[in-house]
Structures are given as structure tokens and as C-alpha cells.
Motif scaffolding. Structure first.
Motif, PDB file in Angstrom:
ATOM      1  N   LYS B 251       0.851  -1.198   0.000  1.00  0.00           N
ATOM      2  CA  LYS B 251       0.000   0.000   0.000  1.00  0.00           C
ATOM      3  C   LYS B 251       0.891   1.253   0.000  1.00  0.00           C
ATOM      4  O   LYS B 251       1.854   1.333   0.771  1.00  0.00           O
ATOM      5  N   SER B 253       0.905   5.743  -0.443  1.00  0.00           N
ATOM      6  CA  SER B 253       0.138   6.968  -0.663  1.00  0.00           C
ATOM      7  C   SER B 253       0.965   7.910  -1.524  1.00  0.00           C
ATOM      8  O   SER B 253       2.161   8.111  -1.305  1.00  0.00           O
ATOM      9  N   SER B 258      -4.356   6.881  -2.258  1.00  0.00           N
ATOM     10  CA  SER B 258      -3.837   5.538  -1.987  1.00  0.00           C
ATOM     11  C   SER B 258      -3.751   4.737  -3.279  1.00  0.00           C
ATOM     12  O   SER B 258      -4.636   4.816  -4.146  1.00  0.00           O
TER      13      SER B 258
END
Lengths: 281, 347
Positions: B251, B253, B258
Motif C-alpha cells: 500500500k 500513498s 492511496s
């Protein structure tokens, strides 16, 4: 001021100078050669050409030019090629090789006389090495070949550098890419020299050869120092007529003959080394 | 007809290392372009292959034969030079036949080959001219014909079109590609022009600071750059880069949004996207347009995003004014990731 006139005004001083100190004396010499005080005549030319020394000095002058110039051409091409290939010390070598250029031709003759004369360096060296018992006179009427060789050597030593300098400049102008193309397309170093360097050097070869050949026909002081009367040349005859026989007309006539020979050979060289129409080098 | 293998080739000029350990195989009849900015070593590599330069280390094999100790003429190659190197003292005929004459080939065969290759390059009416009477484009044709006349296994070209004007370059590009494809030779082509490289190459080797950064098909180099350098070098304008902060488990950002990135990566990465791979969508990055350049076919908008310049190529019908905020959403399958510590792509 009219800007179109400016170029002419700028070249005026040189033109005047040349007219005064070259063209005018030249006309005087021509006048002197073609007159005997009362009008036009060819007597001067007949007198000098019928003199027994004329054919000999003509032959000697040609022989010397023929022996010296091709050797100088080959040598200067070789030296120029070597110098151009050098990466370091190139300028130093060039300066050393061109030292003889700074020496007057009479001095050059005297230097070589000091080598070849009876008490000269060559004799003392050969004596020292035990090759000869007593000093020999190399430059005598008994050894005309030796006299000729000595003059040849002195001339080659003295005047090759002038061709070298012109050819080095010329070779420097040939782009490197042509040689790379030659190499890639299979030309050996010798073929690259023949097929790329020589043809692309034609303008410089012209200049160098014309200059050198004219100087060869004017050879005087070196011959005088080494050969004296043993090896008469045309310029020596001019000198003799003018200052020993006090015959200005005859001297002028020979001078004009030398000029005619020079012009003829200049034209021949220009013609032989001309760049084909359309080709740009 | 020849495979070229370059094995561990390095080149040093004094203290300067021009090439570092180059390994490259060029397939038979492949059109390989060496692409890079000036000083990247591409010309040096070409000159080592052709034999005008000697490698400090490594081997060059052409057609299964080691050639790096051979002279250029024994390598089965021909070359087209940047400044043409068409001999000014020879006619076009003798220029094209130069290499054949050096091989002492018979007059009839020379004539046949010169006329054939001159025909291929459409210069048969110029055979009696000298190079001073030719235009730049015609000289270039002579240089190519001279190489083709050798019927070489490999043709090497060093920025052959760089001295031509833009229109002529485009014309010659297509023509050269066609002629070379028909001649069945392997070709190595050096250029700094990425459009030339993209349009001509079967495969592009992108070079940077004496190394090959990526060797792949043009579309692969464009779509999947192997390193940040390639991404920033290929494409006009090049790829956009943004900082991607890792939250673990793939994951990330990016500028407040995101994204799912490479699973294995647990450190911060660089997020990259091509300017044309963006759609306008409400959930996109809010980017403030700074400069708007209508280029006819499309609209190039330079925006500011996350404190960096960010370019987008949009439809030319769009009405965008400087100061306007655009919502730019990257196409998910076009996003690429780079590791800032190695500058290499991460999948």
C-alpha cells in the motif's frame, strides 16, 4: 567615400610598391635584353646561347633540379606524414626540421663546404676511423660526381623544409573522417596515402612544387660555394655576365631565359596537379 | 548475415572510463539502435565494433568469429559516417565503388554493384558528379550506397541523419529502414534522437554513462522502462514522477491518494506515469494548470502537483486555462514504480 572603392584603395599601396620595385625593373631588364643601344635585337640571346658554357649550365641546372626536387618531394611527404601522426612533441620536431630554412643559402653552402673540403669534417672523420691514409679533395675537377652529390645534399638539406611546412599545413586540413572511411572500406595505409592523402593534397602539392622548382632553377650560392667554376649553372652565368664580363644585356637575356623556364614549369605543374572540374578539395 | 556478440567490453581513455563492461547480443538481420545523450559512449561502442577504436577489455564477435584483433576491412562490416565522408576528389561512381576497388574487384562487377546500389538509393543519375555538386541529402545517399555496395554482413551507422533538415530526415528514415530490411544485413545505428530510434529500431539499447541501461523493443522501452533514466529520457515529454510513501503490504500513498503498488516493497518508491496515460475523473489528483500548450494533435498542460511539475497530455478540444484545477486520474495499468535507492524498476 564610396564603399565599392575601398578594396581598391586598400590594395593600392602594395600595387604601387610592386609596380615600382618589380614591374618597372622587370621592364628595364626586358628592354636591356632585347636592345643593343640602337633598337630591337636578339643579339644578346644569340650571344649567350651560342657561348660554350650555356648548354653546360642549362644541362647542369636541369640535372640538379631533376635530381633534387623529386627526392625533396618524397622526403617532405614522408616527413609531413610522420609529423602529422605524432601525438606529442610535434611542434618541437617541426621547429628542428625547419631550422635550415632560417639559414641563408650561401651559409648553407659554406656549412657543407666545411664538411667536404680537404681539411673538412668528412676527411678528418674518415682519417680518424682509419678508412683513409691522407685527406682527399672531394670537390675537385677530378670527381665531378662527388661535386654534384655534395651540391645535391646541401640543396636537399637546405630547402626540403619549405615544402615540408606547406605539406604539413595541407595534410592538417584533410578531415580525419576520410581516413576512417578509407580504413573501414579496406584501404591499406599505403592505399590511403595514394587514394586519399595525395589527391586531397593537390592544392598544397601545387604550391610546394611550384615554389621549389622555381627556386631550383635559381640555384646559385650553394653551387658557388661547393662547386665554384666546376659546376656552372644558369644563375651563375647571369652573375658572371653582369659582374665579371660587365655585359648587362647578356645577363638580362639569361635572366629572362630562366624566367621563361620557371613559367613553363609552373604551368606544367599546375596542369598536372589540377583538381578535376566539379571536384572540391 | 551475422550475429554480433559484445562480451564484457570496456574502454578507458586515460583516467576516463567511457564504457563499463558492455554485454550485448545483436541477432542476425536485427536493426539495433544505440540511443543516448552525447558522451554516453554509444559512438565509442560503435567504433569498437567497427575497429576504429580498440577496447581496453572484452571481446567482439561477428558471425561466430572473434574480430576484435582484426582490421576493420576483415570484419565483414561497412559504415555510414556522420559527416558522410564522401570523398570530394572522386565521382559518385568511384565513391560508391571505393571499397570494391580496394578489394581489386573486376571492372564489370564494380559497375554492376555500383549501379545496383545507386538504383536502390535513387542516385543513378548522379554517378558522374562530384560530392561538391551534391546536396546534403544526396551525399547521405552516396554514403549509404557505398556501404551497401560492399554487401556487408553488418552495416554500422553513426548518426547518419543528424546533418539533414527535419523533413528530409523523416523521409530518409523511412527509406533507410526499407532498404536495410531488404538487404538482409544486421544493422547498428547510433543516434541521440529518440524518435529516430523508436521509428526504426527492432530493438533499442538505451545507454547512459558508459552502460547499457536497457535493451528491448521500442514499445517495451517506452511502456516498461527498466530504470528511472530511461523513463526520463524516452518520451517527449518524459514520464512524470511522484514520491510514493509506503504503508507496508504493497500500500502506498501518492500526493494524498492511496495506490496498490508492488507487494514485496516495504520502502518508499517513486511513482511514475506517462503524461498521456491520464484521464479526467473526480477522484483524480488535483493539479493546478500552470502552462497550457495547444500542439494541434493534443493539448500539453504543465501543472503543479505535490510541489513538482506534472505534465498531462489531454484532448485538443479541451478548454483549459492557467490557474484552473484539473482532476487527473492515472490509468491503473500504466502506473510504473521505481526504487529510488537503485533507480531500477520494481514490478
Amino acid at each position: 567615400m564610396n564603399p565599392r572603392l575601398l578594396p581598391y584603395i586598400l590594395i593600392l599601396p602594395v600595387t604601387l610598391f610592386l609596380c615600382l620595385f618589380f614591374l618597372y625593373p622587370f621592364v628595364l631588364v626586358a628592354q636591356q635584353a632585347f636592345s643593343n643601344g640602337s633598337g630591337f635585337t636578339l643579339t644578346n640571346f644569340r650571344d649567350v646561347t651560342e657561348h660554350w658554357k650555356f648548354p653546360i649550365s642549362l644541362k647542369n641546372t636541369f640535372l640538379l633540379a631533376l635530381a633534387v626536387v623529386p627526392i625533396q618531394l618524397a622526403l617532405s611527404l614522408l616527413m609531413a606524414t610522420m609529423v602529422t601522426k605524432m601525438k606529442k612533441g610535434r611542434d618541437l620536431i617541426l621547429y628542428i626540421w625547419t631550422i635550415p630554412l632560417g639559414i641563408s643559402d650561401l651559409a648553407a653552402g659554406i656549412i657543407w663546404l666545411a664538411i667536404f673540403e680537404q681539411s673538412g669534417f668528412l676527411n678528418s672523420m674518415m682519417g680518424g676511423l682509419g678508412l683513409i691514409d691522407s685527406p682527399t679533395n672531394f670537390l675537385s675537377y677530378q670527381s665531378p660526381v662527388m661535386v654534384f652529390v655534395a651540391i645535391m645534399l646541401a640543396e636537399i638539406w637546405r630547402a626540403t623544409a619549405i615544402m615540408l611546412v606547406i605539406l604539413v599545413a595541407g595534410i592538417g586540413l584533410i578531415p580525419k573522417e576520410y581516413y576512417e572511411a578509407g580504413e573501414v572500406f579496406g584501404a591499406t595505409p599505403w592505399q590511403r596515402f595514394l587514394k586519399i592523402t595525395l589527391p586531397m593534397l593537390r592544392p598544397s602539392l601545387q604550391t610546394a612544387l611550384v615554389l621549389r622548382v622555381i627556386l631550383a632553377f635559381e640555384v646559385f650560392a650553394v653551387v658557388q660555394a661547393l662547386g665554384g667554376t666546376l659546376f656552372p649553372v644558369l644563375m651563375g652565368e647571369t652573375y658572371a655576365y653582369q659582374f665579371e664580363l660587365l655585359n648587362g644585356g647578356a645577363a638580362a637575356a639569361i635572366a629572362l631565359i630562366i624566367l621563361a623556364i620557371s613559367i613553363t614549369f609552373t604551368l606544367i605543374i599546375m596542369r598536372a596537379l589540377r583538381v578535376p572540374k566539379g571536384a572540391t578539395i | 548475415m551475422a550475429v554480433i556478440e559484445i562480451k564484457n567490453v570496456a574502454k578507458r581513455f586515460g583516467d576516463y572510463q567511457a564504457l563499463h563492461d558492455i554485454n550485448l547480443t545483436i541477432e542476425d538481420q536485427e536493426f539495433m539502435v544505440l540511443l543516448g545523450a552525447s558522451g554516453c559512449g554509444k559512438s565509442t561502442l560503435l567504433r569498437i565494433i567497427c575497429g576504429l577504436e580498440t577496447a581496453s577489455e572484452g571481446e567482439v564477435w561477428i558471425g561466430g568469429k572473434r574480430v576484435d584483433h582484426l582490421q576493420p576491412k576483415d570484419r565483414g562490416i561497412a559504415m555510414v559516417f556522420q559527416n558522410y565522408a564522401v570523398f570530394p576528389h572522386l565521382t559518385v561512381f568511384e565513391n560508391i565503388g571505393f571499397g570494391l576497388r580496394m578489394q581489386k574487384m573486376g571492372n564489370d562487377e564494380v559497375k554492376r554493384r555500383v549501379e545496383r546500389t545507386a538504383g536502390l538509393m535513387h542516385i543513378e543519375q548522379l554517378l558522374d558528379r562530384y560530392s561538391g555538386e551534391l546536396s546534403g541529402g544526396q551525399r547521405q545517399r552516396v554514403a549509404v550506397a557505398r556501404a551497401l555496395a560492399m554487401e556487408p554482413d553488418v552495416i554500422l551507422m553513426d548518426e547518419p541523419l543528424s546533418n539533414l533538415d527535419a523533413l528530409l530526415r523523416m523521409e530518409m528514415r523511412a527509406e533507410l529502414k526499407g532498404v536495410l530490411a531488404e538487404s538482409n544485413t544486421t544493422a547498428i545505428y547510433v543516434t541521440h534522437d529518440q524518435v529516430e530510434a523508436m521509428s526504426m529500431a527492432d530493438r533499442i539499447s538505451v545507454m547512459h554513462e558508459g552502460k547499457i541501461v536497457q535493451a528491448a523493443s521500442p514499445i517495451e522501452v517506452y511502456r516498461n522502462p527498466a530504470a528511472e533514466f530511461v523513463a526520463g529520457f524516452i518520451g517527449n515529454p518524459p514520464m512524470n514522477f511522484l514520491e510514493a510513501t509506503s504503508h507496508g503490504g504493497g500500500k502506498f500513498s501518492v500526493a494524498g491518494h492511496s495506490f496498490d503498488g508492488p507487494d514485496a516493497a516495504n520502502s518508499n518508491l517513486q511513482f511514475a506515469i506517462r503524461p498521456e496515460d491520464m484521464t479526467l475523473s473526480e477522484d483524480g489528483f488535483p493539479a493546478v494548470a500552470k502552462v497550457v500548450e495547444p500542439l494541434g494533435a493534443h493539448l500539453l498542460v504543465t501543472c503543479e502537483l505535490d510541489g513538482k511539475l506534472f505534465r498531462a497530455i489531454l484532448d485538443s478540444e479541451m478548454q483549459v486555462k492557467p490557474g484552473q484545477t484539473l482532476k487527473l486520474a492515472p490509468m491503473p495499468d500504466r502506473i510504473r514504480w521505481f526504487d529510488p535507492s537503485t533507480t531500477l524498476a520494481v514490478a
